[in-house]
Design a protein around this motif. Structure first.
Motif, PDB file in Angstrom:
ATOM      1  N   VAL A 180       0.836  -1.205   0.000  1.00  0.00           N
ATOM      2  CA  VAL A 180       0.000   0.000   0.000  1.00  0.00           C
ATOM      3  C   VAL A 180       0.872   1.258   0.000  1.00  0.00           C
ATOM      4  N   SER A 181       0.281   2.366  -0.411  1.00  0.00           N
ATOM      5  CA  SER A 181       1.028   3.623  -0.470  1.00  0.00           C
ATOM      6  C   SER A 181       1.188   4.208   0.935  1.00  0.00           C
ATOM      7  N   SER A 227       5.028  12.690  -4.380  1.00  0.00           N
ATOM      8  CA  SER A 227       5.961  11.580  -4.553  1.00  0.00           C
ATOM      9  C   SER A 227       5.413  10.660  -5.630  1.00  0.00           C
ATOM     10  N   GLY A 228       6.328  10.123  -6.408  1.00  0.00           N
ATOM     11  CA  GLY A 228       5.902   9.236  -7.479  1.00  0.00           C
ATOM     12  C   GLY A 228       5.515   9.969  -8.749  1.00  0.00           C
ATOM     13  N   SER A 234      11.934  13.721  -9.157  1.00  0.00           N
ATOM     14  CA  SER A 234      13.330  13.401  -8.838  1.00  0.00           C
ATOM     15  C   SER A 234      13.992  12.616  -9.963  1.00  0.00           C
ATOM     16  N   THR A 235      13.201  11.791 -10.633  1.00  0.00           N
ATOM     17  CA  THR A 235      13.735  10.990 -11.734  1.00  0.00           C
ATOM     18  C   THR A 235      14.279  11.873 -12.851  1.00  0.00           C
ATOM     19  N   GLY A 259       4.110  11.453 -13.890  1.00  0.00           N
ATOM     20  CA  GLY A 259       5.110  11.338 -14.931  1.00  0.00           C
ATOM     21  C   GLY A 259       5.012  12.354 -16.052  1.00  0.00           C
ATOM     22  N   ARG A 260       4.015  13.197 -16.000  1.00  0.00           N
ATOM     23  CA  ARG A 260       3.882  14.205 -17.058  1.00  0.00           C
ATOM     24  C   ARG A 260       3.956  15.605 -16.463  1.00  0.00           C
ATOM     25  N   ILE A 261       4.457  16.529 -17.285  1.00  0.00           N
ATOM     26  CA  ILE A 261       4.425  17.914 -16.847  1.00  0.00           C
ATOM     27  C   ILE A 261       3.058  18.471 -17.212  1.00  0.00           C
TER      28      ILE A 261
END
Lengths: 280, 263
Positions: A157-158, B40-41, B45-46, B215-217
């Motif tokens: 889970v997150s 986050s996610g 940072s990537t 993952g997208r701007i």
């Protein structure tokens, strides 16, 4: 006297023995918490705020030592309770939400088992009722598809969900006082608001007392009635949350000023004078 | 117009089979301070890691100061672009002294006069000389982050990648580090690309920001948008509101956010 405060602390001291003599990390703290009151404790790392939270549950481990003139919860003298009696209080009547769900959940027990355990320790219930309570609790912390989540492990889970699981676990025995020690500092801003709103709602809905420990002044002022500001183990200021911006103590003012604002126009941020400390 | 300090074109980044960043495109001008914000996610940072060469599975174009970047490590690249990581408790080698940590980049790049440079850099980041031969565990969080910043600056780069440089620190220490970063940028004419989830920090430090989600701007906005919340994208508006952007509408906004589940 039915309306006695839920929690009274007078002259609480916590010290740790070091080679150069004992170091006091909480120095004579006194506070009272009314029933259904939401109190915020704010301070930087090392200000003794977490130690205060832990000492209410008598969780200071040796070599740490804890003394208090009064530590009374709902008319019960906590300092006089033995280990066994404290165990019956922890979780059932006072519970605590820790900072990071990643480290606070058991990694090889399913979420459902862990929540059920919290309940089983304090109440005897038939298994079917136990499961029903777990599902009900997961629903109340707004987890979609609670049956599926109950069978999942913490790593599946997150962070936000993990923290909601923690909240479910802490609230399932229906405690009277909830201590939340930085419940959202491991979470994203958008999830933070959800988790705190949830705590808020469950606390007010069940008539619980809340102690919210955090380093974030603005956050605490949004979710509490009263704020205690700590520095170096002492309370430097107590004020109503809505009057936070009229706080008078230089330390509180310093903390407020050091925070960048959304509408920032200052070229540099004022910093606290650390001449007596080692500096950063 | 001169060449941008950092230019990304259609950057896709993956870890194994999972694509975590899709079609990132933006330019950071020389001397600009640019923020990447998101949860986050979201892949923020990537993007930094890909620029620094720590996430080699990317396609698209990355160029720094007009030079396209390859996929491997690149010595010439390290001299112009350096990264500061989030957690100073994790990013410094526990068994190396401050002096060793700061001399290492110089040794690798064959630069002499190391002792004097180390002392000078300690001064620049506001650390006393007595810290020079200490180990990380003998320093506070703020001091360690100063060492990490000093290490990044040792090769006199022009571009700095900052990955949440203050999120592990207390408010008052955060203020000191932010002031330091701001002063260094002014003094040395640095370009910053900074990842953060803290919008007030963006307001203090940066000129423009790109907001990332999944993952997208989703939006690139000037810092002035933070003053009045004039964001075009609904996700950005939510993020702004959750950060306490609009104090009048707090409870209502929080209620609106509740409907979205993080699962």
């Amino acid at each position: 006297m039915t309306r006695a405060p839920l929690l009274e602390i007078e002259d609480l001291r916590v010290s740790f023995a070091t080679p150069t003599g004992p170091v006091e990390v909480v120095k004579g703290l006194s506070l009272t918490l009314g029933r259904e009151e939401r109190l915020g404790i704010v301070g930087e790392s090392g200000s003794g705020k977490s130690m205060t939270g832990r000492s209410i549950l008598r969780l200071i481990r040796a070599p740490g030592r804890q003394t208090a003139k009064t530590l009374r919860f709902d008319g019960l003298d906590l300092m006089a309770q033995g280990n066994r009696q404290m165990r019956a209080i922890r979780g059932a009547r006072i519970s605590m939400i820790m900072q990071d769900p990643k480290f606070s959940l058991h990694p090889v027990m399913t979420i459902g088992q862990q929540i059920a355990e919290a309940l089983r320790v304090h109440e005897k219930l038939p298994r079917r009722d136990l499961n029903a309570r777990v599902i009900e609790m997961l629903t109340s912390v707004r987890i979609n598809d609670p049956e599926r989540v109950a069978k999942m492990y913490p790593h599946e889970v997150s962070g936000g969900m993990g923290q909601r699981v923690m909240i479910a676990m802490m609230l399932i025995p229906r405690p009277q006082l909830l201590i939340a020690d930085e419940p959202t500092s491991a979470l994203d801003v958008s999830v933070q608001a959800q988790v705190l709103d949830l705590i808020q709602e469950l606390v007010t809905g069940n008539g619980m007392g809340l102690i919210l420990i955090s380093h974030d002044l603005n956050l605490v002022s949004r979710y509490c009635d009263r704020i205690v500001v700590m520095n170096g183990g002492e309370v430097v200021e107590t004020c109503a949350a809505r009057d936070l911006h009229e706080a008078t103590h230089p330390y509180t003012r310093g903390l407020l000023a050091a925070q960048p604002r959304m509408q920032e126009t200052r070229a540099t941020l004022p910093v606290l004078d650390r001449t007596e400390g080692a500096g950063t | 117009m001169s060449t941008p300090a950092i230019s990304l074109q259609d950057l896709d980044i993956s870890y194994g089979d999972t694509k975590v960043v899709r079609g990132a495109t933006f330019d950071v001008a020389r001397g600009e301070s640019f923020a990447l914000v998101g949860e986050s996610g979201s892949g923020k940072s990537t993007v930094l890691k890909a620029i620094a060469g720590l996430a080699p599975e990317w396609t698209g174009e990355i160029s720094v100061l007009g030079k396209p970047r390859g996929h491997g490590t690149d010595r010439a690249f390290s001299e112009v672009c350096q990264m500061v990581f989030q957690d100073p408790y994790a990013s410094l080698h526990p068994r190396k002294t401050v002096d060793t940590v700061l001399s290492e980049p110089l040794a690798i790049h064959g630069i002499g006069n190391r002792g004097a440079r180390v002392v000078e850099m300690l001064g620049a980041v506001g650390l006393d000389r007595r810290f020079r031969f200490r180990f990380p565990h003998q320093l506070s969080g703020g001091q360690r982050q100063r060492v990490a910043i000093a290490r990044a600056l040792m090769l006199e780069p022009q571009v700095m990648l900052l990955d949440e440089p203050t999120s592990a620190l207390d408010v008052s220490v955060q203020a000191e580090i932010l002031n330091l970063l701001k002063r260094l940028r002014r003094e040395q004419g640095l370009t910053y690309l900074m990842v953060t989830h803290n919008l007030p920090v963006v307001s203090f430090m940066c000129d423009r920001m790109a907001v990332m989600n999944k993952g997208r701007i989703v939006e690139i906005a000037p810092k002035t948008a933070l003053y009045d919340g004039s964001f075009a994208d609904p996700y950005t508006r939510d993020l702004y509101a959750a950060s306490g952007g609009n104090p009048d509408a707090d409870p209502a906004v929080a209620a609106a956010l509740k409907t979205k589940d993080t699962a």
